[in-house]
Design a protein around this motif. Structure first.
Motif, PDB file in Angstrom:
ATOM      1  N   PHE A 144      27.413 -10.048   9.899  1.00 28.70           N
ATOM      2  CA  PHE A 144      27.806  -9.110  11.068  1.00 28.70           C
ATOM      3  C   PHE A 144      26.487  -8.132  11.252  1.00 28.70           C
ATOM      4  CE2 PHE A 144      32.202  -9.999   8.837  1.00 28.70           C
ATOM      5  CZ  PHE A 144      32.331 -10.808   9.939  1.00 28.70           C
ATOM      6  N   ALA A 145      25.837  -7.979  10.492  1.00 25.43           N
ATOM      7  CA  ALA A 145      24.631  -7.105  10.504  1.00 25.43           C
ATOM      8  C   ALA A 145      23.730  -7.788  11.437  1.00 25.43           C
ATOM      9  CB  ALA A 145      23.952  -6.729   9.423  1.00 25.43           C
ATOM     10  N   ASP A 146      23.535  -9.228  11.379  1.00 23.71           N
ATOM     11  CA  ASP A 146      22.889 -10.059  12.190  1.00 23.71           C
ATOM     12  C   ASP A 146      23.072  -9.710  13.657  1.00 23.71           C
ATOM     13  OD1 ASP A 146      21.014 -10.537  10.174  1.00 23.71           O
ATOM     14  OD2 ASP A 146      21.730 -12.366  10.064  1.00 23.71           O
ATOM     15  N   ARG A 147      24.644  -9.640  13.940  1.00 22.58           N
ATOM     16  CA  ARG A 147      25.122  -9.519  15.096  1.00 22.58           C
ATOM     17  C   ARG A 147      24.486  -8.217  15.790  1.00 22.58           C
ATOM     18  NH1 ARG A 147      24.560 -13.535  16.711  1.00 22.58           N
ATOM     19  NH2 ARG A 147      25.357 -12.750  18.872  1.00 22.58           N
ATOM     20  N   TYR A 148      24.524  -7.182  14.953  1.00 23.49           N
ATOM     21  CA  TYR A 148      23.975  -6.031  15.577  1.00 23.49           C
ATOM     22  C   TYR A 148      22.542  -5.983  15.894  1.00 23.49           C
ATOM     23  CZ  TYR A 148      28.266  -3.652  13.685  1.00 23.49           C
ATOM     24  OH  TYR A 148      29.822  -3.269  13.699  1.00 23.49           O
ATOM     25  N   SER A 150      21.124  -8.630  16.947  1.00 25.13           N
ATOM     26  CA  SER A 150      20.863  -9.203  18.319  1.00 25.13           C
ATOM     27  C   SER A 150      21.114  -8.348  19.338  1.00 25.13           C
ATOM     28  CB  SER A 150      21.776 -10.186  18.270  1.00 25.13           C
ATOM     29  OG  SER A 150      21.478 -11.535  17.457  1.00 25.13           O
ATOM     30  N   SER A 151      22.048  -7.353  19.175  1.00 27.14           N
ATOM     31  CA  SER A 151      22.434  -6.383  20.223  1.00 27.14           C
ATOM     32  C   SER A 151      21.214  -5.190  20.449  1.00 27.14           C
ATOM     33  CB  SER A 151      23.668  -5.704  19.937  1.00 27.14           C
ATOM     34  OG  SER A 151      24.759  -6.582  19.926  1.00 27.14           O
ATOM     35  N   PHE A 152      20.792  -5.220  19.177  1.00 21.22           N
ATOM     36  CA  PHE A 152      19.669  -3.919  19.232  1.00 21.22           C
ATOM     37  C   PHE A 152      18.421  -4.951  19.727  1.00 21.22           C
ATOM     38  CE2 PHE A 152      21.551  -1.457  15.427  1.00 21.22           C
ATOM     39  CZ  PHE A 152      22.590  -0.921  16.510  1.00 21.22           C
ATOM     40  N   ARG A 153      18.028  -5.914  19.452  1.00 20.50           N
ATOM     41  CA  ARG A 153      17.113  -6.584  20.116  1.00 20.50           C
ATOM     42  C   ARG A 153      17.042  -6.538  21.491  1.00 20.50           C
ATOM     43  NH1 ARG A 153      17.333 -11.098  17.365  1.00 20.50           N
ATOM     44  NH2 ARG A 153      16.182 -10.583  15.754  1.00 20.50           N
ATOM     45  N   ALA A 154      18.525  -6.750  22.042  1.00 22.19           N
ATOM     46  CA  ALA A 154      18.431  -6.531  23.517  1.00 22.19           C
ATOM     47  C   ALA A 154      18.099  -5.230  24.142  1.00 22.19           C
ATOM     48  CB  ALA A 154      19.878  -7.172  23.985  1.00 22.19           C
ATOM     49  N   ALA A 155      18.642  -4.303  23.418  1.00 21.49           N
ATOM     50  CA  ALA A 155      18.504  -2.695  23.516  1.00 21.49           C
ATOM     51  C   ALA A 155      16.995  -2.650  23.538  1.00 21.49           C
ATOM     52  CB  ALA A 155      18.989  -1.839  22.591  1.00 21.49           C
ATOM     53  N   LEU A 156      16.088  -3.141  22.633  1.00 20.41           N
ATOM     54  CA  LEU A 156      14.722  -2.742  22.733  1.00 20.41           C
ATOM     55  C   LEU A 156      14.068  -3.452  24.217  1.00 20.41           C
ATOM     56  CD1 LEU A 156      15.169  -1.790  19.833  1.00 20.41           C
ATOM     57  CD2 LEU A 156      13.095  -3.074  19.163  1.00 20.41           C
ATOM     58  N   ARG A 157      14.691  -4.420  24.456  1.00 16.95           N
ATOM     59  CA  ARG A 157      13.987  -4.992  25.556  1.00 16.95           C
ATOM     60  C   ARG A 157      14.080  -4.083  27.088  1.00 16.95           C
ATOM     61  NH1 ARG A 157      15.712  -9.927  23.366  1.00 16.95           N
ATOM     62  NH2 ARG A 157      17.741  -9.810  24.773  1.00 16.95           N
ATOM     63  N   GLU A 158      15.308  -3.419  26.903  1.00 20.79           N
ATOM     64  CA  GLU A 158      15.773  -2.316  27.937  1.00 20.79           C
ATOM     65  C   GLU A 158      15.076  -1.128  27.973  1.00 20.79           C
ATOM     66  OE1 GLU A 158      19.916  -2.643  28.660  1.00 20.79           O
ATOM     67  OE2 GLU A 158      20.020  -4.669  28.501  1.00 20.79           O
ATOM     68  N   ARG A 159      14.930  -0.592  26.453  1.00 18.98           N
ATOM     69  CA  ARG A 159      14.470   0.707  26.051  1.00 18.98           C
ATOM     70  C   ARG A 159      13.334   0.505  25.147  1.00 18.98           C
ATOM     71  NH1 ARG A 159      19.175   4.628  24.663  1.00 18.98           N
ATOM     72  NH2 ARG A 159      17.195   6.086  24.626  1.00 18.98           N
ATOM     73  N   SER A 174      26.954  -2.305   9.196  1.00 17.98           N
ATOM     74  CA  SER A 174      27.852  -3.407   9.139  1.00 17.98           C
ATOM     75  C   SER A 174      28.954  -3.037   7.891  1.00 17.98           C
ATOM     76  CB  SER A 174      27.314  -4.768   8.553  1.00 17.98           C
ATOM     77  OG  SER A 174      28.231  -5.706   8.430  1.00 17.98           O
ATOM     78  N   ALA A 175      28.689  -2.308   6.777  1.00 13.30           N
ATOM     79  CA  ALA A 175      29.543  -2.177   5.752  1.00 13.30           C
ATOM     80  C   ALA A 175      30.266  -0.737   6.220  1.00 13.30           C
ATOM     81  CB  ALA A 175      28.727  -1.916   4.428  1.00 13.30           C
ATOM     82  N   GLY A 176      29.704  -0.013   6.812  1.00 14.61           N
ATOM     83  CA  GLY A 176      30.394   1.285   7.101  1.00 14.61           C
ATOM     84  C   GLY A 176      31.595   0.901   8.166  1.00 14.61           C
ATOM     85  N   VAL A 177      31.173   0.047   9.182  1.00 20.71           N
ATOM     86  CA  VAL A 177      32.452  -0.310   9.972  1.00 20.71           C
ATOM     87  C   VAL A 177      33.446  -1.092   9.153  1.00 20.71           C
ATOM     88  CG1 VAL A 177      32.909  -2.141  11.676  1.00 20.71           C
ATOM     89  CG2 VAL A 177      30.783  -0.775  12.068  1.00 20.71           C
ATOM     90  N   ASP A 178      33.057  -1.880   8.068  1.00 23.40           N
ATOM     91  CA  ASP A 178      34.041  -2.520   7.320  1.00 23.40           C
ATOM     92  C   ASP A 178      35.087  -1.663   6.490  1.00 23.40           C
ATOM     93  OD1 ASP A 178      34.774  -4.952   5.602  1.00 23.40           O
ATOM     94  OD2 ASP A 178      34.218  -3.582   4.120  1.00 23.40           O
ATOM     95  N   GLN A 179      34.401  -0.557   5.921  1.00 24.71           N
ATOM     96  CA  GLN A 179      35.275   0.370   5.410  1.00 24.71           C
ATOM     97  C   GLN A 179      36.047   1.206   6.200  1.00 24.71           C
ATOM     98  OE1 GLN A 179      35.114   0.938   1.958  1.00 24.71           O
ATOM     99  NE2 GLN A 179      34.221  -1.091   2.050  1.00 24.71           N
TER     100      GLN A 179
END
Length: 223
Positions: A144-148, A150-159, A174-179
Motif C-alpha cells: 500500500f505504501a508503494d501505491r502512495y 506512485s501517487s507522489f511520483r505523479a505529484a513530483l512531475r506536476e510540482r 500506510s500504517a497510520g491509515v491502517d490504524q
C-alpha cells in the motif's frame, strides 16, 4: 460455495470453486470463511475442510498447516485489494495526482467496507497467526505504501519543488491509515469507512507537502 469472500475475486480462486474445481482454491476460500466465523485462533482445520467440502486428507495434501493455508488466503486477498486500487486509479487517468490519490484511497476503503470477512482477516486476525503472518502483514503495508509512492511520483512531475518521502516514511503513512481504519472498524463503523476518504486524502497531501519537503533532495523515485 455460496456467499463468497473477497478472495474469490482473485482469478486463481474464483474460477475454480465449482464442486469439481480446484481443491486448493476451495480450501483457501474455506479458510477465510472459517476465520471470519470463529477467528484465527479458534478456527480449526476441521472448520476449514467443512467450509470447503473436502476431506482432511485433501487439506494436508495441499497445505502443511493451518498457518500455511491462512497465509495463502491472506495473500490472495491483498492481491485483489491492490489490483482494485490500481484499476480505480487507471480509470481516473484524466484527473490530477490528488484526484488519483483520492480515488485509490476510496477504492481501498470501499473494498474493506464491502468485504467484512476479509476486512476482519486483514485488520485483526492476521495478528493472531504468528510471525510469518506478521511479516505478510508488513509486506501488505509496504504494497500500500508503494501505491502512495506512485501517487507522489505523479505529484513530483506536476510540482518538482516537492521531494519523494523515504520508503520508511511511506510505510508510516500506510500504517497510520491502517490504524485509523482499525479503530473505526472496532467502533462498529465498517460500512462508513468510505466517509474517511477526504480526511485521508488531506492527510496524505499534507504528508507530502510537509514531511517530504523537510528531506534532502533525492532523485525522482528515490527513497
Amino acid at each position: 460455495m455460496a456467499d463468497l469472500s473477497l478472495v474469490a475475486a482473485h482469478p486463481e480462486i474464483g474460477g475454480h470453486l465449482a464442486p469439481r474445481g480446484s481443491q486448493r482454491a476451495r480450501l483457501v476460500e474455506g479458510m477465510i470463511q472459517a476465520v471470519a466465523e470463529k477467528g484465527y485462533a479458534a478456527a480449526t482445520v476441521a472448520d476449514v475442510v467443512r467450509a470447503a467440502r473436502v476431506s482432511r486428507g485433501t487439506f494436508y495434501a495441499q497445505f502443511a498447516s493451518k498457518e500455511e493455508c491462512f497465509l495463502s488466503a491472506y495473500q490472495y486477498g491483498i492481491d485483489v485489494i491492490v489490483e482494485r486500487i490500481r484499476a480505480a486509479i487507471r480509470a481516473e487517468a484524466e484527473g490530477d495526482w490528488v484526484a488519483r490519490l483520492r480515488t485509490g484511497l476510496r477504492a481501498y476503503l470501499e473494498t474493506l467496507a464491502g468485504e467484512p470477512r476479509f476486512a476482519r482477516t486483514h485488520l485483526f486476525e492476521v495478528h493472531m497467526a504468528g510471525p510469518l503472518a506478521g511479516a505478510a502483514r508488513d509486506t501488505a503495508l509496504r504494497a500500500f505504501a508503494d501505491r502512495y509512492k506512485s501517487s507522489f511520483r505523479a505529484a513530483l512531475r506536476e510540482r518538482p519543488e516537492l521531494r519523494m518521502p523515504s520508503d520508511d516514511a511511506l510505510f508510516i503513512l500506510s500504517a497510520g491509515v491502517d490504524q485509523l481504519v482499525c479503530a473505526r472498524v472496532r467502533a462498529g463503523e465498517l460500512e462508513h469507512l468510505p466517509e474517511l476518504t477526504d480526511e485521508l486524502t488531506l492527510t496524505a497531501v499534507a504528508f507530502l507537502e510537509g514531511a517530504a519537503a523537510l528531506q534532502p533532495h533525492t532523485p525522482e523515485g528515490g527513497s
